[in-house]
Design an enzyme around this catalytic site. Structure first.
Site, short mmCIF file in Angstrom:
data_model
loop_
_atom_site.label_atom_id
_atom_site.label_comp_id
_atom_site.label_asym_id
_atom_site.label_seq_id
_atom_site.Cartn_x
_atom_site.Cartn_y
_atom_site.Cartn_z
N ARG A 47 85.19 34.83 32.10
CA ARG A 47 84.01 35.27 32.86
C ARG A 47 83.61 34.24 33.92
O ARG A 47 83.66 33.04 33.69
CB ARG A 47 82.83 35.49 31.92
CG ARG A 47 81.53 35.73 32.71
CD ARG A 47 80.44 36.28 31.90
NE ARG A 47 80.04 35.46 30.81
CZ ARG A 47 79.12 35.82 29.92
NH1 ARG A 47 78.54 37.00 30.03
NH2 ARG A 47 78.80 35.02 28.93
N ARG B 23 77.51 31.50 18.95
CA ARG B 23 76.81 32.70 19.43
C ARG B 23 77.23 33.91 18.62
O ARG B 23 76.42 34.77 18.28
CB ARG B 23 77.10 32.94 20.92
CG ARG B 23 76.36 31.97 21.82
CD ARG B 23 77.01 31.86 23.18
NE ARG B 23 76.90 33.06 23.97
CZ ARG B 23 77.69 33.33 25.01
NH1 ARG B 23 78.63 32.48 25.37
NH2 ARG B 23 77.52 34.43 25.71
P1 AP5 Z 1 79.12 40.68 30.37
O1 AP5 Z 1 78.71 41.98 30.95
O2 AP5 Z 1 78.73 39.44 31.06
O3 AP5 Z 1 78.75 40.61 28.81
P2 AP5 Z 1 77.35 40.41 28.09
O4 AP5 Z 1 77.32 41.37 26.94
O5 AP5 Z 1 76.26 40.47 29.07
O6 AP5 Z 1 77.58 38.95 27.52
P3 AP5 Z 1 76.57 37.72 27.46
O7 AP5 Z 1 77.42 36.52 27.16
O8 AP5 Z 1 75.71 37.67 28.65
O9 AP5 Z 1 75.75 38.08 26.20
P4 AP5 Z 1 74.88 37.15 25.38
O10 AP5 Z 1 74.10 38.13 24.62
O11 AP5 Z 1 75.60 36.14 24.56
O12 AP5 Z 1 74.14 36.24 26.46
P5 AP5 Z 1 72.65 36.27 27.01
O13 AP5 Z 1 72.69 35.81 28.39
O14 AP5 Z 1 71.98 37.54 26.68
O15 AP5 Z 1 80.73 40.74 30.24
C1 AP5 Z 1 81.47 39.62 29.77
C2 AP5 Z 1 82.76 39.49 30.60
O16 AP5 Z 1 83.62 40.59 30.36
C3 AP5 Z 1 82.53 39.47 32.11
O17 AP5 Z 1 83.47 38.61 32.67
C4 AP5 Z 1 82.79 40.92 32.54
O18 AP5 Z 1 83.27 40.99 33.88
C5 AP5 Z 1 83.85 41.35 31.54
N1 AP5 Z 1 83.74 42.74 31.10
C6 AP5 Z 1 82.59 43.44 30.84
N2 AP5 Z 1 82.87 44.66 30.38
C7 AP5 Z 1 84.23 44.74 30.33
C8 AP5 Z 1 85.14 45.76 29.93
N3 AP5 Z 1 84.69 46.94 29.46
N4 AP5 Z 1 86.48 45.51 30.01
C9 AP5 Z 1 86.93 44.30 30.47
N5 AP5 Z 1 86.10 43.29 30.87
C10 AP5 Z 1 84.77 43.52 30.79
O19 AP5 Z 1 71.97 35.13 26.10
C11 AP5 Z 1 72.35 33.78 26.23
C12 AP5 Z 1 71.53 32.93 25.26
O20 AP5 Z 1 70.12 33.03 25.58
C13 AP5 Z 1 71.61 33.34 23.79
O21 AP5 Z 1 72.74 32.78 23.15
C14 AP5 Z 1 70.29 32.79 23.26
O22 AP5 Z 1 70.37 31.41 23.05
C15 AP5 Z 1 69.32 33.03 24.41
N6 AP5 Z 1 68.66 34.35 24.32
C16 AP5 Z 1 68.80 35.40 25.18
N7 AP5 Z 1 68.06 36.45 24.79
C17 AP5 Z 1 67.43 36.05 23.65
C18 AP5 Z 1 66.54 36.71 22.76
N8 AP5 Z 1 66.15 38.00 22.96
N9 AP5 Z 1 66.09 36.01 21.69
C19 AP5 Z 1 66.45 34.71 21.48
N10 AP5 Z 1 67.31 34.04 22.28
C20 AP5 Z 1 67.79 34.70 23.35
MG MG Z 2 74.77 39.10 29.76
#
Ligand code: AP5
Ligand code: MG
Length: 245
Positions: free
Chosen positions: A156, A200
């Site tokens: 990514r 994670r």
């Molecule tokens: P992408 O669309 O970026 O995936 P994503 O599900 O958004 O993954 P994240 O890593 O953003 O999820 P996350 O939940 O760990 O992180 P967040 O930022 O929410 O796709 C991933 C990759 O695959 C990309 O390269 C894309 O191009 C590719 N791709 C997508 N779909 C595809 C497909 N179908 N086929 C092939 N390739 C594909 O959270 C980060 C941190 O913030 C957490 O760890 C936590 O510490 C904190 N946090 C955030 N929200 C909270 C909450 N509500 N409560 C407590 N802590 C929180």
């Molecule tokens: Mg995301």
């Protein structure tokens, strides 16, 4: 944007935006939750859904990373936990969520991405919506195999300011290493390192997955096969929201 800046926008761009918004008017404002492990595609599908519904995209991860970039107290408290792959406290997350929820762009519906992540957050979200005479319309559960998401996170690349994500194999930008919209450089997220990814993932299985039970019985939950290509996952979501393939 002031009136001089508006005059400088090309006509074609204004027409495109006008038609996009006019098309959105046929859909009532919705509250949609995108639920799933890291790398399952929530952000990718969330951007498209937001664009087609003219709703706002509340990614708590993107909001927290913005706080970190701006060096706010809240960002400093969240930074270490995020880099290690843990969960930021409900209290901090609810603060930023509420702030964004109250902005005018969220009046035409909301796509929640990565929220709720605990049962407590799910309950608070229901309270917040009930206070606004609203409720969750759909929860899409992105079901994906662990090996597939490892490959997605390793490749990514993201545009830091907007959170737009690309992939070196599956979702290439138009120009290598550059964001399609701004032309700014793409980076790798700090928590896309192998140790953080493993944490994670275990945080997701231990603390977040139980939230699914909370939504199971109220008829809003759809589980999708998120191992499929981007366009296929989109078609599954679109068939549910817009009744189209
Ligand atoms: P992408 O669309 O970026 O995936 P994503 O599900 O958004 O993954 P994240 O890593 O953003 O999820 P996350 O939940 O760990 O992180 P967040 O930022 O929410 O796709 C991933 C990759 O695959 C990309 O390269 C894309 O191009 C590719 N791709 C997508 N779909 C595809 C497909 N179908 N086929 C092939 N390739 C594909 O959270 C980060 C941190 O913030 C957490 O760890 C936590 O510490 C904190 N946090 C955030 N929200 C909270 C909450 N509500 N409560 C407590 N802590 C929180
Ligand atoms: Mg995301």
């Amino acid at each position: 944007m002031n009136s001089e800046e508006i005059k400088a926008v090309p006509d074609q761009m204004i027409f495109d935006e006008f038609f996009r918004r006019a098309k959105c008017l046929q859909y009532p404002p919705r509250k949609i939750v995108l639920f799933g492990p890291p790398g399952s595609g929530k952000g990718t599908q969330g951007s498209r859904l937001t664009n087609e519904l003219c709703s706002c995209h509340i990614s708590t991860g993107d909001l927290l990373r913005k706080e970190i970039r701006e060096g706010t107290d809240l960002g400093m408290k969240a930074k270490e936990v995020m880099n290690a792959g843990g969960l930021v406290s409900d209290d901090l997350v609810l603060q930023i969520l509420q702030r964004k929820f109250e902005t005018p762009e969220c009046k035409r519906g909301v796509v929640f991405d990565g929220f709720p992540r605990t049962v407590e957050q799910a309950k608070k979200l229901d309270e917040l919506l009930a206070n606004n005479n609203s409720k969750i319309d759909n929860v899409f559960n992105f079901h994906i195999d662990d090996e597939v998401l490892m490959d997605r996170l390793a490749g990514r690349r993201v545009h830091e300011a907007s959170g737009r994500s690309y992939h070196v194999k599956y979702n290439l930008p138009k120009v290598e290493g550059k964001d399609d919209v701004t032309g700014e450089p793409l980076i790798q997220r700090n928590d896309d390192k192998p140790e953080a990814i493993a944490n994670r993932l275990s945080t997701y299985h231990d603390k977040t997955k139980p939230v699914l039970d909370y939504y199971k019985d109220n008829g809003v939950l759809t589980t999708m096969d998120a191992n499929q290509p981007i366009q296929t996952v989109w078609s599954d979501i679109a068939s549910k929201i817009f009744n189209r393939k």
